[in-house]
Design an enzyme around this catalytic site. Structure first.
Site, PDB file in Angstrom:
ATOM      1  CB  CYS A 122     -30.489  30.179  47.809  1.00  0.00           C
ATOM      2  SG  CYS A 122     -30.974  31.556  48.870  1.00  0.00           S
TER       3      CYS A 122
ATOM      4  CB  CYS B  68     -29.110  33.388  46.611  1.00  0.00           C
ATOM      5  SG  CYS B  68     -28.778  32.788  48.216  1.00  0.00           S
TER       6      CYS B  68
END
Length: 189
Positions: free
Chosen positions: A112, A115
């Protein structure tokens, strides 16, 4: 111009003369025909370019090597920040639900992009609020049970727990100020 590779992975250039190009050294192997020369290709080691040393010690090859070394990138020591701790399905109850202080949990995954953008912010918050807030990271790929239990459908998701109870949820990559204000709201109450 045709390029060949020998058994060591060194490029061979047809019709070149030794020393005509930077990093070219005359082939010393008897198996090569006289019309081929050996070309030593640079390799890469992180940010540094590594040039193989020429086999002949002529003045032109040493000046070529010196010219090539001028482009080396220097690495600077960076200040490291104490990272946030890691929590898993097995340690969830002990670290989050039974904690005496508020807990900030970052639900993330290695693939991600957003993230990875907020990961340094969570590490900075762990250092800033050390002893007052416990900052943890939970990899949703490795601990899917906890992520499912709390209905994590989008990552990154940051949840603040106090006394084992979910108090606040922040979804998405948000600025540090948004995380700080969420933490501050739950420190005094």
């Amino acid at each position: 111009m045709a390029m060949l590779l020998d058994s060591a992975g060194v490029a061979l250039r047809q019709g070149s003369t030794p020393g005509a190009t930077a990093g070219i050294v005359a082939a010393s192997s008897a198996t090569l025909s006289p019309s081929y020369t050996r070309v030593a290709l640079p390799s890469c080691s992180g940010l540094r370019r590594v040039y193989p040393r020429p086999r002949s010690a002529s003045a032109s090859s040493s000046s070529t090597l010196r010219r090539a070394l001028r482009g080396v990138v220097c690495e600077q020591q960076q200040e490291t920040i104490a990272p946030a701790g890691v929590v898993t399905d097995k340690t969830w109850s002990k670290l989050v639900l039974q904690s005496d202080i508020p807990v900030l949990v970052d639900f993330w995954a290695p693939w991600c992009g957003p993230c990875r953008m907020i990961a340094p912010l969570v590490d900075e918050l762990a250092e800033t609020y050390k002893g007052r807030v416990l900052c943890l990271k939970l990899n949703t790929d490795e601990s899917p049970l906890t992520a499912t239990e709390y209905g994590i459908r989008s990552i990154p998701t940051v949840i603040i727990f106090k006394g084992g109870v979910k108090k606040d949820t922040i979804i998405g990559a948000v600025p540090k100020a948004a995380l700080v204000s969420a933490i501050e709201r739950h420190l005094d109450c």
